[in-house]
Design a protein around this motif. Sequence first.
Motif, PDB file in Angstrom:
ATOM      1  N   ILE A 116      20.301 -30.705 -20.093  1.00 19.60           N
ATOM      2  CA  ILE A 116      20.753 -29.347 -20.394  1.00 19.60           C
ATOM      3  C   ILE A 116      21.847 -28.909 -19.429  1.00 19.60           C
ATOM      4  O   ILE A 116      22.846 -28.329 -19.837  1.00 19.60           O
ATOM      5  CB  ILE A 116      19.581 -28.339 -20.276  1.00 19.60           C
ATOM      6  CG1 ILE A 116      18.456 -28.711 -21.221  1.00 19.60           C
ATOM      7  CG2 ILE A 116      20.070 -26.917 -20.528  1.00 19.60           C
ATOM      8  CD1 ILE A 116      17.178 -27.919 -20.986  1.00 19.60           C
ATOM      9  N   VAL A 117      21.640 -29.173 -18.136  1.00 19.64           N
ATOM     10  CA  VAL A 117      22.539 -28.622 -17.131  1.00 19.64           C
ATOM     11  C   VAL A 117      22.765 -29.637 -16.005  1.00 19.64           C
ATOM     12  O   VAL A 117      21.884 -30.420 -15.679  1.00 19.64           O
ATOM     13  CB  VAL A 117      21.975 -27.297 -16.560  1.00 19.64           C
ATOM     14  CG1 VAL A 117      20.634 -27.505 -15.890  1.00 19.64           C
ATOM     15  CG2 VAL A 117      22.947 -26.618 -15.615  1.00 19.64           C
ATOM     16  N   LEU A 118      23.958 -29.573 -15.432  1.00 26.14           N
ATOM     17  CA  LEU A 118      24.330 -30.388 -14.273  1.00 26.14           C
ATOM     18  C   LEU A 118      24.942 -29.478 -13.223  1.00 26.14           C
ATOM     19  O   LEU A 118      25.823 -28.671 -13.533  1.00 26.14           O
ATOM     20  CB  LEU A 118      25.356 -31.452 -14.663  1.00 26.14           C
ATOM     21  CG  LEU A 118      26.032 -32.198 -13.505  1.00 26.14           C
ATOM     22  CD1 LEU A 118      25.028 -33.056 -12.752  1.00 26.14           C
ATOM     23  CD2 LEU A 118      27.189 -33.030 -14.005  1.00 26.14           C
ATOM     24  N   VAL A 119      24.457 -29.600 -11.998  1.00 26.97           N
ATOM     25  CA  VAL A 119      25.051 -28.912 -10.857  1.00 26.97           C
ATOM     26  C   VAL A 119      25.361 -29.964  -9.806  1.00 26.97           C
ATOM     27  O   VAL A 119      24.484 -30.744  -9.427  1.00 26.97           O
ATOM     28  CB  VAL A 119      24.104 -27.848 -10.261  1.00 26.97           C
ATOM     29  CG1 VAL A 119      24.707 -27.242  -9.001  1.00 26.97           C
ATOM     30  CG2 VAL A 119      23.786 -26.769 -11.283  1.00 26.97           C
TER      31      VAL A 119
ATOM     32  N   GLU B  70      21.677 -27.038  -0.029  1.00 27.24           N
ATOM     33  CA  GLU B  70      21.365 -25.619  -0.154  1.00 27.24           C
ATOM     34  C   GLU B  70      22.208 -24.957  -1.239  1.00 27.24           C
ATOM     35  O   GLU B  70      21.700 -24.144  -2.014  1.00 27.24           O
ATOM     36  CB  GLU B  70      21.546 -24.917   1.189  1.00 27.24           C
ATOM     37  CG  GLU B  70      20.487 -25.309   2.201  1.00 27.24           C
ATOM     38  CD  GLU B  70      20.739 -24.759   3.589  1.00 27.24           C
ATOM     39  OE1 GLU B  70      21.735 -24.034   3.796  1.00 27.24           O
ATOM     40  OE2 GLU B  70      19.916 -25.048   4.481  1.00 27.24           O
ATOM     41  N   ALA B  71      23.482 -25.284  -1.302  1.00 27.70           N
ATOM     42  CA  ALA B  71      24.349 -24.704  -2.334  1.00 27.70           C
ATOM     43  C   ALA B  71      23.895 -25.132  -3.727  1.00 27.70           C
ATOM     44  O   ALA B  71      23.885 -24.327  -4.661  1.00 27.70           O
ATOM     45  CB  ALA B  71      25.802 -25.105  -2.093  1.00 27.70           C
TER      46      ALA B  71
ATOM     47  N   ILE C  54      21.453 -23.619  -8.968  1.00 27.09           N
ATOM     48  CA  ILE C  54      20.521 -23.823 -10.071  1.00 27.09           C
ATOM     49  C   ILE C  54      19.534 -22.666 -10.166  1.00 27.09           C
ATOM     50  O   ILE C  54      19.156 -22.253 -11.263  1.00 27.09           O
ATOM     51  CB  ILE C  54      19.817 -25.202 -10.019  1.00 27.09           C
ATOM     52  CG1 ILE C  54      19.180 -25.512 -11.374  1.00 27.09           C
ATOM     53  CG2 ILE C  54      18.832 -25.294  -8.902  1.00 27.09           C
ATOM     54  CD1 ILE C  54      20.126 -25.578 -12.548  1.00 27.09           C
ATOM     55  N   ASP C  55      19.138 -22.100  -9.023  1.00 25.36           N
ATOM     56  CA  ASP C  55      18.264 -20.926  -9.072  1.00 25.36           C
ATOM     57  C   ASP C  55      18.963 -19.775  -9.792  1.00 25.36           C
ATOM     58  O   ASP C  55      18.360 -19.074 -10.605  1.00 25.36           O
ATOM     59  CB  ASP C  55      17.837 -20.490  -7.670  1.00 25.36           C
ATOM     60  CG  ASP C  55      16.777 -21.395  -7.064  1.00 25.36           C
ATOM     61  OD1 ASP C  55      16.182 -22.217  -7.806  1.00 25.36           O
ATOM     62  OD2 ASP C  55      16.540 -21.283  -5.848  1.00 25.36           O
ATOM     63  N   TRP C  56      20.237 -19.572  -9.507  1.00 26.39           N
ATOM     64  CA  TRP C  56      20.976 -18.508 -10.178  1.00 26.39           C
ATOM     65  C   TRP C  56      21.153 -18.815 -11.666  1.00 26.39           C
ATOM     66  O   TRP C  56      20.969 -17.937 -12.510  1.00 26.39           O
ATOM     67  CB  TRP C  56      22.339 -18.281  -9.523  1.00 26.39           C
ATOM     68  CG  TRP C  56      23.040 -17.147 -10.200  1.00 26.39           C
ATOM     69  CD1 TRP C  56      22.894 -15.816  -9.929  1.00 26.39           C
ATOM     70  CD2 TRP C  56      23.942 -17.238 -11.299  1.00 26.39           C
ATOM     71  NE1 TRP C  56      23.654 -15.089 -10.803  1.00 26.39           N
ATOM     72  CE2 TRP C  56      24.312 -15.925 -11.644  1.00 26.39           C
ATOM     73  CE3 TRP C  56      24.474 -18.297 -12.025  1.00 26.39           C
ATOM     74  CZ2 TRP C  56      25.194 -15.651 -12.677  1.00 26.39           C
ATOM     75  CZ3 TRP C  56      25.350 -18.017 -13.062  1.00 26.39           C
ATOM     76  CH2 TRP C  56      25.707 -16.710 -13.378  1.00 26.39           C
ATOM     77  N   LEU C  57      21.499 -20.059 -11.989  1.00 26.40           N
ATOM     78  CA  LEU C  57      21.669 -20.424 -13.402  1.00 26.40           C
ATOM     79  C   LEU C  57      20.388 -20.176 -14.195  1.00 26.40           C
ATOM     80  O   LEU C  57      20.425 -19.742 -15.347  1.00 26.40           O
ATOM     81  CB  LEU C  57      22.090 -21.890 -13.537  1.00 26.40           C
ATOM     82  CG  LEU C  57      23.540 -22.196 -13.194  1.00 26.40           C
ATOM     83  CD1 LEU C  57      23.740 -23.698 -13.061  1.00 26.40           C
ATOM     84  CD2 LEU C  57      24.476 -21.618 -14.237  1.00 26.40           C
TER      85      LEU C  57
ATOM     86  N   ALA D  26      15.119 -16.926  -6.932  1.00 28.95           N
ATOM     87  CA  ALA D  26      16.504 -16.431  -6.924  1.00 28.95           C
ATOM     88  C   ALA D  26      16.652 -15.255  -5.968  1.00 28.95           C
ATOM     89  O   ALA D  26      17.651 -15.169  -5.245  1.00 28.95           O
ATOM     90  CB  ALA D  26      16.924 -16.056  -8.339  1.00 28.95           C
ATOM     91  N   LYS D  27      15.690 -14.354  -5.943  1.00 27.54           N
ATOM     92  CA  LYS D  27      15.759 -13.197  -5.035  1.00 27.54           C
ATOM     93  C   LYS D  27      15.690 -13.626  -3.587  1.00 27.54           C
ATOM     94  O   LYS D  27      16.202 -12.943  -2.702  1.00 27.54           O
ATOM     95  CB  LYS D  27      14.644 -12.209  -5.362  1.00 27.54           C
ATOM     96  CG  LYS D  27      14.910 -11.428  -6.624  1.00 27.54           C
ATOM     97  CD  LYS D  27      13.819 -10.428  -6.905  1.00 27.54           C
ATOM     98  CE  LYS D  27      14.147  -9.755  -8.224  1.00 27.54           C
ATOM     99  NZ  LYS D  27      13.111  -8.813  -8.615  1.00 27.54           N
TER     100      LYS D  27
END
Length: 149
Positions: free
Chosen positions: A91-94, A106-107, A112-115, A145-146
């Motif tokens: 689904i997703v790649l970071v 960390e980045a 991914i937490d934000w996505l 995320a928070k």
Amino acid sequence: MTPTVRVQEAGFDLAAETAALSAGRTDVGGIASFVGLCRADDGLEALVLEHYPGMTERAIAGIAAQAASRWPLTGCTVVHRIGRIQPGEAIVLVLAASRHRMAALEACAFLIDWLKTGAPFWKREEFADGAGRWVEARAEDEARAKGWG
């Protein structure tokens, strides 16, 4: 650093994306990666992702720029698929690149937490029996995320 951001129906190639991020670079000491896959939970047949073209890409580019301001990134790639995705498909790649591993790791986690919680995507699960439901945000994802402030 200008992030690479793509929202697309087609799949992606982890090795090719990683090679593109580091090609000809001598300032990259490490690349952290995350690939999110569609799970076959509870008879799930497919996950359908929708978005607003343009708005979604701008939002992702904005959060990638925020990551670059928090960590010394030398590069960043985010690829998020839309459309109908079946269990086992990506689904997703970071990808987050930096001179040092901790900044990259960390980045990548921040992105991914934000996505997972803040990116403007709408997800609908489709089941083999014909039932479907919209996916709601999970409290534990929101809490992670928070935690980034």
